[in-house]
Design a protein around this motif. Structure first.
Motif, PDB file in Angstrom:
ATOM      1  N   PRO A 164     -11.942   7.355  -2.435  1.00 38.39           N
ATOM      2  CA  PRO A 164     -11.535   5.613  -2.051  1.00 38.39           C
ATOM      3  C   PRO A 164     -10.116   5.205  -1.289  1.00 38.39           C
ATOM      4  O   PRO A 164      -9.976   4.960  -0.507  1.00 38.39           O
ATOM      5  CB  PRO A 164     -11.805   4.553  -3.272  1.00 38.39           C
ATOM      6  CG  PRO A 164     -12.349   5.354  -3.985  1.00 38.39           C
ATOM      7  CD  PRO A 164     -11.799   7.761  -3.678  1.00 38.39           C
ATOM      8  N   ILE A 165      -9.246   5.891  -1.574  1.00 38.27           N
ATOM      9  CA  ILE A 165      -7.838   5.612  -0.466  1.00 38.27           C
ATOM     10  C   ILE A 165      -7.900   6.249   0.529  1.00 38.27           C
ATOM     11  O   ILE A 165      -7.697   5.957   1.588  1.00 38.27           O
ATOM     12  CB  ILE A 165      -6.727   6.457  -1.756  1.00 38.27           C
ATOM     13  CG1 ILE A 165      -5.430   5.556  -1.313  1.00 38.27           C
ATOM     14  CG2 ILE A 165      -6.317   7.580  -2.185  1.00 38.27           C
ATOM     15  CD1 ILE A 165      -5.494   3.586  -1.675  1.00 38.27           C
ATOM     16  N   LEU A 166      -8.869   7.525   0.588  1.00 43.13           N
ATOM     17  CA  LEU A 166      -8.999   8.328   1.904  1.00 43.13           C
ATOM     18  C   LEU A 166     -10.281   7.491   2.379  1.00 43.13           C
ATOM     19  O   LEU A 166      -9.005   7.978   4.089  1.00 43.13           O
ATOM     20  CB  LEU A 166      -9.478  10.200   1.346  1.00 43.13           C
ATOM     21  CG  LEU A 166      -9.782  10.322   2.045  1.00 43.13           C
ATOM     22  CD1 LEU A 166      -8.973  11.414   2.921  1.00 43.13           C
ATOM     23  CD2 LEU A 166     -10.294  12.260   2.231  1.00 43.13           C
ATOM     24  N   VAL A 167     -10.925   6.895   2.492  1.00 38.49           N
ATOM     25  CA  VAL A 167     -11.692   5.945   3.046  1.00 38.49           C
ATOM     26  C   VAL A 167     -10.749   5.188   3.057  1.00 38.49           C
ATOM     27  O   VAL A 167     -10.750   4.614   4.852  1.00 38.49           O
ATOM     28  CB  VAL A 167     -12.879   6.188   2.483  1.00 38.49           C
ATOM     29  CG1 VAL A 167     -13.344   4.394   3.522  1.00 38.49           C
ATOM     30  CG2 VAL A 167     -13.811   6.911   2.461  1.00 38.49           C
ATOM     31  N   SER A 198      -7.999   0.761 -11.697  1.00 34.84           N
ATOM     32  CA  SER A 198      -7.736   1.014 -10.431  1.00 34.84           C
ATOM     33  C   SER A 198      -7.203   0.610  -9.567  1.00 34.84           C
ATOM     34  O   SER A 198      -7.060   0.364  -8.184  1.00 34.84           O
ATOM     35  CB  SER A 198      -7.594   2.731 -10.013  1.00 34.84           C
ATOM     36  OG  SER A 198      -6.846   3.207 -10.816  1.00 34.84           O
ATOM     37  N   THR A 199      -8.844   0.428  -8.992  1.00 30.08           N
ATOM     38  CA  THR A 199      -9.312  -0.625  -7.448  1.00 30.08           C
ATOM     39  C   THR A 199      -8.475  -2.168  -8.109  1.00 30.08           C
ATOM     40  O   THR A 199      -8.096  -2.541  -6.786  1.00 30.08           O
ATOM     41  CB  THR A 199     -10.756  -0.851  -7.291  1.00 30.08           C
ATOM     42  OG1 THR A 199     -10.865   0.510  -6.696  1.00 30.08           O
ATOM     43  CG2 THR A 199     -11.540  -1.727  -6.440  1.00 30.08           C
ATOM     44  N   LEU A 200      -9.100  -2.722  -8.819  1.00 27.93           N
ATOM     45  CA  LEU A 200      -8.313  -4.101  -9.139  1.00 27.93           C
ATOM     46  C   LEU A 200      -7.132  -3.951  -9.244  1.00 27.93           C
ATOM     47  O   LEU A 200      -6.340  -4.946  -8.474  1.00 27.93           O
ATOM     48  CB  LEU A 200      -8.578  -4.482 -10.763  1.00 27.93           C
ATOM     49  CG  LEU A 200      -8.598  -5.773 -11.029  1.00 27.93           C
ATOM     50  CD1 LEU A 200      -8.645  -7.011 -11.022  1.00 27.93           C
ATOM     51  CD2 LEU A 200      -8.278  -5.948 -12.693  1.00 27.93           C
ATOM     52  N   ILE A 201      -6.252  -3.019 -10.365  1.00 29.81           N
ATOM     53  CA  ILE A 201      -4.741  -3.452 -10.141  1.00 29.81           C
ATOM     54  C   ILE A 201      -4.205  -3.295  -8.931  1.00 29.81           C
ATOM     55  O   ILE A 201      -2.892  -3.670  -8.547  1.00 29.81           O
ATOM     56  CB  ILE A 201      -4.031  -2.648 -10.991  1.00 29.81           C
ATOM     57  CG1 ILE A 201      -3.955  -2.471 -12.367  1.00 29.81           C
ATOM     58  CG2 ILE A 201      -2.575  -1.994 -10.626  1.00 29.81           C
ATOM     59  CD1 ILE A 201      -3.889  -1.507 -13.405  1.00 29.81           C
ATOM     60  N   THR A 202      -4.835  -2.020  -7.753  1.00 27.44           N
ATOM     61  CA  THR A 202      -4.207  -1.797  -6.542  1.00 27.44           C
ATOM     62  C   THR A 202      -4.539  -2.604  -5.552  1.00 27.44           C
ATOM     63  O   THR A 202      -3.949  -3.221  -5.030  1.00 27.44           O
ATOM     64  CB  THR A 202      -5.177  -0.599  -5.695  1.00 27.44           C
ATOM     65  OG1 THR A 202      -4.280   0.623  -7.013  1.00 27.44           O
ATOM     66  CG2 THR A 202      -4.358  -0.205  -4.789  1.00 27.44           C
ATOM     67  N   VAL A 203      -6.005  -3.472  -5.901  1.00 30.59           N
ATOM     68  CA  VAL A 203      -5.805  -4.301  -4.081  1.00 30.59           C
ATOM     69  C   VAL A 203      -5.087  -5.698  -5.475  1.00 30.59           C
ATOM     70  O   VAL A 203      -4.633  -6.370  -4.205  1.00 30.59           O
ATOM     71  CB  VAL A 203      -7.721  -4.556  -4.809  1.00 30.59           C
ATOM     72  CG1 VAL A 203      -7.456  -6.040  -4.415  1.00 30.59           C
ATOM     73  CG2 VAL A 203      -8.296  -3.840  -4.290  1.00 30.59           C
ATOM     74  N   SER A 204      -5.298  -6.382  -6.368  1.00 30.32           N
ATOM     75  CA  SER A 204      -4.163  -6.956  -7.188  1.00 30.32           C
ATOM     76  C   SER A 204      -2.721  -7.046  -6.217  1.00 30.32           C
ATOM     77  O   SER A 204      -2.024  -7.992  -5.472  1.00 30.32           O
ATOM     78  CB  SER A 204      -4.980  -7.774  -8.019  1.00 30.32           C
ATOM     79  OG  SER A 204      -5.639  -8.224  -8.729  1.00 30.32           O
ATOM     80  N   SER A 205      -2.503  -6.086  -6.664  1.00 34.44           N
ATOM     81  CA  SER A 205      -0.916  -5.560  -5.923  1.00 34.44           C
ATOM     82  C   SER A 205      -0.630  -5.896  -5.132  1.00 34.44           C
ATOM     83  O   SER A 205       1.075  -6.136  -4.205  1.00 34.44           O
ATOM     84  CB  SER A 205      -0.076  -4.199  -7.003  1.00 34.44           C
ATOM     85  OG  SER A 205      -0.817  -4.028  -7.697  1.00 34.44           O
ATOM     86  N   VAL A 206      -1.282  -5.122  -4.190  1.00 30.30           N
ATOM     87  CA  VAL A 206      -0.982  -5.465  -2.534  1.00 30.30           C
ATOM     88  C   VAL A 206      -1.629  -6.397  -2.047  1.00 30.30           C
ATOM     89  O   VAL A 206      -0.849  -7.180  -0.774  1.00 30.30           O
ATOM     90  CB  VAL A 206      -2.271  -4.214  -1.970  1.00 30.30           C
ATOM     91  CG1 VAL A 206      -2.055  -4.163  -0.333  1.00 30.30           C
ATOM     92  CG2 VAL A 206      -1.788  -2.649  -2.267  1.00 30.30           C
ATOM     93  N   LEU A 207      -2.273  -7.022  -2.446  1.00 33.09           N
ATOM     94  CA  LEU A 207      -2.112  -8.088  -2.144  1.00 33.09           C
ATOM     95  C   LEU A 207      -0.877  -9.014  -1.988  1.00 33.09           C
ATOM     96  O   LEU A 207      -1.075 -10.464  -1.181  1.00 33.09           O
ATOM     97  CB  LEU A 207      -4.087  -9.323  -1.930  1.00 33.09           C
ATOM     98  CG  LEU A 207      -5.106  -8.780  -1.693  1.00 33.09           C
ATOM     99  CD1 LEU A 207      -5.790  -9.577  -2.924  1.00 33.09           C
ATOM    100  CD2 LEU A 207      -4.758  -9.043  -0.261  1.00 33.09           C
ATOM    101  N   ALA A 208      -0.597  -9.853  -3.577  1.00 29.85           N
ATOM    102  CA  ALA A 208       0.634 -10.280  -4.221  1.00 29.85           C
ATOM    103  C   ALA A 208       2.145  -9.817  -2.944  1.00 29.85           C
ATOM    104  O   ALA A 208       2.582 -10.445  -2.316  1.00 29.85           O
ATOM    105  CB  ALA A 208       0.709  -9.374  -5.067  1.00 29.85           C
ATOM    106  N   LEU A 209       2.119  -8.559  -2.336  1.00 31.42           N
ATOM    107  CA  LEU A 209       2.418  -7.549  -1.649  1.00 31.42           C
ATOM    108  C   LEU A 209       2.717  -7.955  -0.767  1.00 31.42           C
ATOM    109  O   LEU A 209       3.644  -8.476   0.591  1.00 31.42           O
ATOM    110  CB  LEU A 209       2.862  -6.504  -1.853  1.00 31.42           C
ATOM    111  CG  LEU A 209       3.771  -5.432  -3.261  1.00 31.42           C
ATOM    112  CD1 LEU A 209       3.257  -4.373  -3.107  1.00 31.42           C
ATOM    113  CD2 LEU A 209       4.457  -5.334  -2.868  1.00 31.42           C
ATOM    114  N   ILE A 210       1.449  -9.082   0.257  1.00 29.15           N
ATOM    115  CA  ILE A 210       1.901  -8.474   1.859  1.00 29.15           C
ATOM    116  C   ILE A 210       2.077 -10.273   1.916  1.00 29.15           C
ATOM    117  O   ILE A 210       2.850 -10.604   2.551  1.00 29.15           O
ATOM    118  CB  ILE A 210       0.317  -8.347   1.762  1.00 29.15           C
ATOM    119  CG1 ILE A 210      -0.748  -7.433   1.954  1.00 29.15           C
ATOM    120  CG2 ILE A 210      -0.690  -9.312   3.600  1.00 29.15           C
ATOM    121  CD1 ILE A 210      -1.664  -7.171   3.001  1.00 29.15           C
ATOM    122  N   VAL A 211       1.689 -10.808   1.030  1.00 29.50           N
ATOM    123  CA  VAL A 211       2.176 -12.285   0.648  1.00 29.50           C
ATOM    124  C   VAL A 211       2.967 -13.029   0.553  1.00 29.50           C
ATOM    125  O   VAL A 211       3.800 -13.943   1.745  1.00 29.50           O
ATOM    126  CB  VAL A 211       0.878 -13.208  -0.379  1.00 29.50           C
ATOM    127  CG1 VAL A 211       1.457 -14.902  -0.227  1.00 29.50           C
ATOM    128  CG2 VAL A 211      -0.789 -13.307  -0.049  1.00 29.50           C
TER     129      VAL A 211
END
Length: 275
Positions: A253-256, A73-86
């Motif tokens: 994790p997402i709450l933090v 979940s962390t790998l998919i979420t972080v990679s997807s969000v970084l791609a979306l931001i860029v």
């Protein structure tokens, strides 16, 4: 009754308290079930745990292999969000700073992407990912989430960039910077509020999504946390203590992340709407 305190105010307070109770009750039920053993759940499921038990957390962590699921979940979420931001910020910069039919048409196209329901393209998208050989892979999930969430991300970024004075960009261009340099060194640092909003909204969506990982990652060994927690529920039996413990572990994790970035969410979203 103190000055300025009217019956209408009292009624509004009662309504707000009732709304707060309605929102907090599921959280209370979830935490209560997570800290109870099966005997306590069977006898009094909604009473406070007496005594509290953490056995469900250990069982949920081991039996559902939540450690590996959290990594997925962390790998998919972080990679997807970084791609979306860029991609989202770069596309929004073009749409906000270039006046013309092309930029306007592309912006309308992104808005249509927000309006259209995901279910309309569910089968063609699955076939496309399958044809690319990306079923059961991290790359397929990251590509899927980036495409699905990009219209909403571009919408937020475009509104915020339009609210920024064009003088910032013009000054950088006059000094000899290219549009890419002006964006990276001048505009993007000013996008911190809306970037926080984009980050938390997309992260919550990707992290909590259940249907897409079940469809694209089922049986691959790369399932995310919601899919793993679902393993505690079947046709004949449901271990609600394990489900609750798994959900609590998945939400932490997402709450933090939300607590760290919460001050950006409303500020960035409202600024984007103003633009």
């Amino acid at each position: 009754m103190r000055t300025g305190y009217r019956p209408r105010t009292f009624v509004l307070e009662i309504v707000m308290v009732a709304a707060a109770v309605a929102f907090l009750f599921p959280v209370y039920a979830l935490v209560t079930l997570a800290f109870k053993d099966p005997g306590q759940i069977a006898n009094a499921p909604l009473s406070p745990p007496n005594p509290p038990s953490v056995d469900s957390f250990g069982t949920a962590w081991q039996s559902a292999t939540l450690g590996a699921a959290l990594f997925n979940s962390t790998l998919i979420t972080v990679s997807s969000v970084l791609a979306l931001i860029v991609l989202g910020s770069l596309a929004a910069y073009f749409l906000a700073r270039r006046a013309g039919r092309l930029s306007y048409g592309l912006y309308i196209l992104f808005l249509v992407g927000i309006i259209l329901p995901f279910q309309l393209g569910m089968i063609p998208l699955y076939q496309l990912v399958n044809d690319l050989g990306l079923i059961g892979t991290y790359q397929g999930m990251i590509l899927f989430y980036t495409g699905i969430q990009l219209p909403f991300t571009v919408f937020l970024y475009t509104g915020f960039i339009r609210s920024l004075p064009a003088d910032y960009t013009n000054a950088a261009l006059i000094d000899g910077a290219s549009h890419l340099q002006a964006f990276v060194h001048v505009i993007f640092p000013l996008l911190r509020p809306i970037t926080g909003t984009v980050l938390i909204l997309n992260a919550v969506h990707v992290w909590n999504d259940f249907f897409t990982p079940l469809l694209y990652l089922g049986g691959s060994g790369r399932e995310t946390v919601p899919v793993k927690v679902f393993a505690f529920v079947n046709e004949y039996t449901s271990d609600y203590g394990l489900v609750a413990a798994g959900l609590v572990l998945a939400a932490l994790p997402i709450l933090v992340v939300f607590l760290v970035l919460q001050r950006y969410v409303i500020r960035g979203f409202s600024s984007g709407l103003k633009g």
